[in-house]
Design an enzyme around this catalytic site. Structure first.
Site, PDB file in Angstrom:
ATOM      1  N   ASN A  88       3.015   9.248  -8.658  1.00 24.77           N
ATOM      2  CA  ASN A  88       1.634   9.729  -8.737  1.00 24.77           C
ATOM      3  C   ASN A  88       1.356  10.669  -9.905  1.00 24.77           C
ATOM      4  O   ASN A  88       0.235  11.159 -10.046  1.00 24.77           O
ATOM      5  CB  ASN A  88       1.260  10.450  -7.432  1.00 24.77           C
ATOM      6  N   GLY A 129      -1.447   7.027   5.992  1.00 29.38           N
ATOM      7  CA  GLY A 129      -2.786   6.505   6.213  1.00 29.38           C
ATOM      8  C   GLY A 129      -3.785   7.127   5.257  1.00 29.38           C
ATOM      9  O   GLY A 129      -3.469   8.011   4.464  1.00 29.38           O
ATOM     10  N   HIS A 137      -5.494  -5.281  -9.867  1.00 27.48           N
ATOM     11  CA  HIS A 137      -4.968  -5.144 -11.218  1.00 27.48           C
ATOM     12  C   HIS A 137      -5.917  -5.724 -12.262  1.00 27.48           C
ATOM     13  O   HIS A 137      -5.578  -5.762 -13.439  1.00 27.48           O
ATOM     14  CB  HIS A 137      -3.599  -5.812 -11.327  1.00 27.48           C
ATOM     15  N   THR A 138      -7.066  -6.160 -11.823  1.00 23.60           N
ATOM     16  CA  THR A 138      -8.091  -6.548 -12.802  1.00 23.60           C
ATOM     17  C   THR A 138      -8.655  -5.338 -13.508  1.00 23.60           C
ATOM     18  O   THR A 138      -9.301  -5.457 -14.549  1.00 23.60           O
ATOM     19  CB  THR A 138      -9.230  -7.334 -12.110  1.00 23.60           C
ATOM     20  N   ARG A 151      -6.869   3.150  -7.612  1.00 24.76           N
ATOM     21  CA  ARG A 151      -5.432   3.405  -7.480  1.00 24.76           C
ATOM     22  C   ARG A 151      -5.183   4.611  -6.574  1.00 24.76           C
ATOM     23  O   ARG A 151      -4.281   4.607  -5.732  1.00 24.76           O
ATOM     24  CB  ARG A 151      -4.826   3.646  -8.856  1.00 24.76           C
ATOM     25  N   HIS A 171      -2.929   4.679  -3.105  1.00 24.84           N
ATOM     26  CA  HIS A 171      -1.798   5.581  -2.921  1.00 24.84           C
ATOM     27  C   HIS A 171      -2.024   6.533  -1.753  1.00 24.84           C
ATOM     28  O   HIS A 171      -1.068   6.932  -1.084  1.00 24.84           O
ATOM     29  CB  HIS A 171      -1.543   6.355  -4.214  1.00 24.84           C
ATOM     30  N   GLU A 225       2.164  15.083  -2.609  1.00 26.26           N
ATOM     31  CA  GLU A 225       2.184  13.689  -3.046  1.00 26.26           C
ATOM     32  C   GLU A 225       1.759  13.504  -4.496  1.00 26.26           C
ATOM     33  O   GLU A 225       2.351  12.713  -5.234  1.00 26.26           O
ATOM     34  CB  GLU A 225       1.269  12.838  -2.158  1.00 26.26           C
ATOM     35  N   THR A 270      -9.869  -7.886 -19.489  1.00 30.57           N
ATOM     36  CA  THR A 270     -11.154  -7.218 -19.238  1.00 30.57           C
ATOM     37  C   THR A 270     -10.898  -6.033 -18.306  1.00 30.57           C
ATOM     38  O   THR A 270     -11.311  -6.049 -17.143  1.00 30.57           O
ATOM     39  CB  THR A 270     -12.172  -8.190 -18.598  1.00 30.57           C
TER      40      THR A 270
END
Length: 362
Positions: A137, A115, A234-235, A105, A109, A131, A289
């Site tokens: 965040n 970049g 998102h697994t 994640r 972000h 940030e 899982t």
């Protein structure tokens, strides 16, 4: 997204088919042995002015720097860079199984704002809110993993490896060590000197519908294929209630619950996240899982058991639903697409230096 362990947030990326061909040729797809160790979107659309200024900014980054990335970048200056980072990530995972989702994640972000330049790692100062302290965040964590890797690398190869590269490699390791694929990460990013909390508004929200997602990705020259593949991040991970409460309470004027949710699944989410929830840490895993990188996310999505509106959106358009079904039936196809899209996403960068401390500019 401030309340979830992983975001499928993707950065601006200009047309780069020719420039990326050499990167894709270096893609080394393989599934590692079964791991013994067990990715949300955020904020509002930017203004028209913000979009065009950002598009110009990333266009300049692309034209000037993307060719500098090379999978062999540190072969002579820091040959042990990858093994050093992998060791640090492994150690962190042994103590905290949420580290892989956090690192993946964090990388998303970082790449989406200015970049992949490590700007998400910078601390706020008296005159600037960075940030990492922007609303999407606030729940980012595991920054210490990057700090520990940087410390180790400064001992081996002083002033050589950028924090942005460390984060990109750590994100790859997070996937691999969670049972997912591995790949050669193009390297050579530099660290940025600018980090503004206000710019985190560029992250797409978990409440986006397919039209909003399509527009957001098209503005960044990322395809719908990239959207579906990268959403598979998102697994891994967990979401707090506030990220999906729109689906289980007051969904619209006629229905309290999103009818796309499978009924017993919706009931379970409502029991965990009541309308006036006061438990700050309450929430749900993004799939069944959450510490294993697999294709379960897509299988559950087809069963009406997705967490975010933006997840459910993937099955509301024929071409994206076809990809969801393809990835649900083949983990190999999912992993191959994920790796390709990760390389594409993470290959835009715009930094200027190699930081000595990942939290502070030189």
């Amino acid at each position: 997204m401030s309340t979830s362990t992983l975001s499928s947030s993707i950065l601006f990326i200009t047309n780069s088919n020719i420039s990326l061909n050499h990167l894709h040729q270096n893609l080394k797809f393989q599934t590692p042995p079964e791991s013994s160790l067990l990715p949300t979107m955020a904020a509002k659309n930017t203004t028209i002015f913000s979009f065009f200024s950002t598009l110009i900014f990333f266009g300049l980054i692309h034209s000037n720097q993307i060719d500098a990335l090379n999978t062999n970048y540190y072969d002579h200056t820091c040959p042990n860079v990858e093994s050093t980072i992998t060791s640090v990530v492994k150690k962190a995972m042994m103590n905290d199984p949420t580290v892989p989702a956090a690192l993946l994640r964090m990388h998303f972000h970082d790449c989406f704002i200015r970049g992949c330049d490590g700007s998400v790692l910078l601390n706020s100062t008296g005159k600037n809110k960075a940030e990492k302290d922007g609303p999407p965040n606030i729940s980012l964590h595991a920054f210490y993993v990057i700090d520990n890797a940087k410390k180790a690398l400064e001992s081996l190869c002083p002033k050589t490896v950028s924090c942005a590269d460390i984060l990109a490699l750590a994100a790859r390791d997070a996937v691999t060590l969670s049972g997912g694929p591995t790949w050669d990460v193009p390297k050579g990013r530099k660290d940025g000197r600018i980090s503004k909390a206000t710019e985190t508004r560029q992250l797409p929200a978990p409440t986006f519908n397919i039209s909003q997602l399509q527009q957001s990705f098209a503005q960044r020259s990322l395809s719908m294929d990239d959207l579906v593949a990268l959403s598979g991040g998102h697994t891994l991970g967990f979401s707090h209630c506030s990220s999906f409460q729109n689906r289980i309470h007051n969904f619209n004027s006629k229905q309290s619950v999103d009818p796309a949710l499978q009924s017993s699944f919706a009931a379970r989410l409502k029991s965990i996240c009541p309308a006036h929830n006061t438990v700050k840490k309450a929430g749900a895993n993004l799939d069944s899982t959450p510490t294993t990188f697999d294709n379960r996310y897509y299988k559950l999505l087809l069963q009406g058991k997705s967490i975010f509106s933006s997840d459910q959106a993937l099955v509301t358009m024929a071409n994206t639903k076809t990809l969801v079904s393809k990835f649900a039936s083949s983990q190999h196809e999912f992993e191959k697409a994920f790796v390709k899209s990760m390389i594409k996403m993470s290959s835009i960068h715009g930094g200027q230096e190699v930081r000595l401390d990942c939290r502070v500019v030189n």
